[in-house]
Motif scaffolding. Structure first.
Motif, mmCIF file in Angstrom:
data_model
loop_
_atom_site.group_PDB
_atom_site.id
_atom_site.type_symbol
_atom_site.label_atom_id
_atom_site.label_comp_id
_atom_site.label_asym_id
_atom_site.label_seq_id
_atom_site.Cartn_x
_atom_site.Cartn_y
_atom_site.Cartn_z
ATOM 1 N N SER A 1 62.091 26.968 0.420
ATOM 2 C CA SER A 1 62.457 25.598 0.798
ATOM 3 C C SER A 1 61.258 24.747 1.227
ATOM 4 O O SER A 1 61.375 23.535 1.304
ATOM 5 N N SER A 2 60.110 25.371 1.485
ATOM 6 C CA SER A 2 58.944 24.585 1.913
ATOM 7 C C SER A 2 57.765 24.721 0.956
ATOM 8 O O SER A 2 56.728 24.091 1.168
ATOM 9 N N ARG A 3 57.920 25.485 -0.075
ATOM 10 C CA ARG A 3 56.832 25.767 -1.019
ATOM 11 C C ARG A 3 56.215 24.503 -1.615
ATOM 12 O O ARG A 3 55.003 24.407 -1.788
ATOM 13 N N ALA A 4 57.032 23.506 -1.912
ATOM 14 C CA ALA A 4 56.538 22.306 -2.604
ATOM 15 C C ALA A 4 56.013 21.223 -1.659
ATOM 16 O O ALA A 4 55.494 20.208 -2.125
ATOM 17 N N ALA B 1 54.210 19.193 16.012
ATOM 18 C CA ALA B 1 54.288 20.550 16.537
ATOM 19 C C ALA B 1 52.913 20.927 17.064
ATOM 20 O O ALA B 1 51.900 20.585 16.459
ATOM 21 N N GLY B 2 52.899 21.623 18.180
ATOM 22 C CA GLY B 2 51.646 22.025 18.798
ATOM 23 C C GLY B 2 51.294 23.486 18.595
ATOM 24 O O GLY B 2 50.213 23.922 18.980
ATOM 25 N N THR C 1 58.428 11.359 5.686
ATOM 26 C CA THR C 1 58.219 12.013 6.973
ATOM 27 C C THR C 1 57.001 12.917 6.906
ATOM 28 O O THR C 1 56.881 13.741 5.995
ATOM 29 N N ILE C 2 56.111 12.760 7.881
ATOM 30 C CA ILE C 2 54.891 13.549 7.977
ATOM 31 C C ILE C 2 54.989 14.443 9.207
ATOM 32 O O ILE C 2 55.219 13.952 10.321
ATOM 33 N N LEU C 3 54.819 15.742 9.026
ATOM 34 C CA LEU C 3 54.756 16.686 10.146
ATOM 35 C C LEU C 3 53.292 16.867 10.520
ATOM 36 O O LEU C 3 52.473 17.236 9.670
ATOM 37 N N ILE C 4 52.978 16.589 11.780
ATOM 38 C CA ILE C 4 51.614 16.696 12.296
ATOM 39 C C ILE C 4 51.543 17.953 13.154
ATOM 40 O O ILE C 4 52.289 18.085 14.129
ATOM 41 N N VAL C 5 50.631 18.867 12.791
ATOM 42 C CA VAL C 5 50.523 20.144 13.491
ATOM 43 C C VAL C 5 49.105 20.309 14.023
ATOM 44 O O VAL C 5 48.147 20.413 13.249
ATOM 45 N N ASP C 6 48.981 20.315 15.334
ATOM 46 C CA ASP C 6 47.683 20.529 15.981
ATOM 47 C C ASP C 6 47.959 20.968 17.409
ATOM 48 O O ASP C 6 48.863 20.423 18.048
ATOM 49 N N VAL D 1 59.978 23.773 12.423
ATOM 50 C CA VAL D 1 60.255 22.347 12.182
ATOM 51 C C VAL D 1 60.252 22.051 10.688
ATOM 52 O O VAL D 1 61.125 21.344 10.183
ATOM 53 N N ALA D 2 59.282 22.595 9.973
ATOM 54 C CA ALA D 2 59.196 22.345 8.529
ATOM 55 C C ALA D 2 60.432 22.865 7.809
ATOM 56 O O ALA D 2 60.978 22.177 6.940
ATOM 57 N N LEU D 3 60.892 24.043 8.179
ATOM 58 C CA LEU D 3 62.065 24.610 7.509
ATOM 59 C C LEU D 3 63.343 23.863 7.884
ATOM 60 O O LEU D 3 64.234 23.693 7.057
ATOM 61 N N ARG D 4 63.424 23.386 9.110
ATOM 62 C CA ARG D 4 64.611 22.666 9.571
ATOM 63 C C ARG D 4 64.647 21.229 9.069
ATOM 64 O O ARG D 4 65.679 20.722 8.632
ATOM 65 N N GLU D 5 63.510 20.536 9.119
ATOM 66 C CA GLU D 5 63.464 19.096 8.844
ATOM 67 C C GLU D 5 63.054 18.740 7.411
ATOM 68 O O GLU D 5 63.324 17.636 6.962
ATOM 69 N N GLY D 6 62.362 19.636 6.732
ATOM 70 C CA GLY D 6 61.926 19.349 5.362
ATOM 71 C C GLY D 6 61.065 18.110 5.245
ATOM 72 O O GLY D 6 61.399 17.188 4.500
ATOM 73 N N PRO D 7 59.921 18.069 5.962
ATOM 74 C CA PRO D 7 59.067 16.867 5.866
ATOM 75 C C PRO D 7 58.535 16.679 4.452
ATOM 76 O O PRO D 7 58.548 17.607 3.634
ATOM 77 N N ASP D 8 58.080 15.470 4.178
ATOM 78 C CA ASP D 8 57.542 15.151 2.857
ATOM 79 C C ASP D 8 56.096 15.609 2.702
ATOM 80 O O ASP D 8 55.621 15.788 1.578
ATOM 81 N N LEU D 9 55.393 15.790 3.838
ATOM 82 C CA LEU D 9 53.992 16.204 3.824
ATOM 83 C C LEU D 9 53.662 16.761 5.197
ATOM 84 O O LEU D 9 54.261 16.350 6.197
ATOM 85 N N ILE D 10 52.695 17.678 5.248
ATOM 86 C CA ILE D 10 52.276 18.271 6.526
ATOM 87 C C ILE D 10 50.773 18.098 6.694
ATOM 88 O O ILE D 10 49.996 18.416 5.781
ATOM 89 N N LEU D 11 50.377 17.595 7.870
ATOM 90 C CA LEU D 11 48.974 17.553 8.284
ATOM 91 C C LEU D 11 48.792 18.735 9.224
ATOM 92 O O LEU D 11 49.449 18.814 10.263
#
Length: 150
Positions: free
Chosen positions: A95-98, A54-55, A26-31, A63-73
Motif C-alpha cells: 500500500s505504500s510502495r508507490a 512524524a518524529g 498530502t506530504i508526510l514530513i519525517v524528521d 502514519v504512511a500506512l494509515r493516511e496514504g500520503p502523496d509524497l514523503i520527505l
C-alpha cells in the motif's frame, strides 16, 4: 524557451492552484528534529500542500500506512528506526510502495546517497535544503505519480 521570471510566475500560478484545490496533495514530513519538521512544514504549506508529521521512524511507517500520503520527505539520521529502514519498510509494503520518497539529509557522501537510493528513495536532497530545489522536486514527483494514475 521560458525565462526565469516566466518560470517563477508559472510556479506561483501552480502553487495558487494547489492552494485552491479541494484536496491538495498530502506530504508526510519525517524528521526527529522538531525545527526541521517545522521548516519543511512551512515550505510545503506555502506551496499549497496539506502536511502530516512524524518524529520517529516507527511513527512514520504507521502514519504512511494509515493516511496514504502523496509524497514523503524523510530524514535519514533518526534514533531507533532510521530513514534507511523506514524507506525499505515502505517500499516493501504493497500500500505504500508507490509513494515517492524524497530524502532530506545531512549525509553528504556518495555511499549514503547510494544507500538511500537502494532503499527506495526517488530523490536525495542535502541539508540545508534549498527551498526552490525542494519545491521543484516535490512538484515533479507529484506530477509523475499523477500521470501514472491517469
Amino acid at each position: 524557451m521560458a525565462g526565469p521570471s516566466q518560470l517563477a510566475a508559472k510556479e506561483t500560478n501552480n502553487q495558487a492552484h494547489r492552494m485552491q484545490a479541494p484536496n491538495p496533495p498530502t506530504i508526510l514530513i519525517v524528521d526527529d528534529e522538531e525545527r526541521n519538521r517545522k521548516l519543511l512544514d512551512v515550505f510545503m504549506k506555502a506551496d499549497g500542500y496539506r502536511t502530516l508529521a512524524a518524529g520517529r521512524g516507527q511513527d512514520a511507517v504507521a502514519v504512511a500506512l494509515r493516511e496514504g500520503p502523496d509524497l514523503i520527505l524523510l530524514d535519514m539520521m533518526m534514533p531507533g528506526m532510521d530513514g534507511f529502514e523506514v524507506a525499505r519498510a515502505l517500499k516493501n509494503h504493497p500500500s505504500s510502495r508507490a509513494i515517492p520518497l524524497v530524502i532530506v539529509t545531512s549525509l553528504d557522501d556518495p555511499a549514503s546517497r547510494q544507500r538511500a537510493l537502494a532503499a527506495g528513495a526517488d530523490e536525495v536532497l542535502i541539508k540545508p535544503v534549498d527551498r526552490w530545489q525542494l519545491s521543484q522536486h516535490v512538484s515533479a514527483l507529484l506530477k509523475r505519480v499523477a500521470g501514472n494514475n491517469e
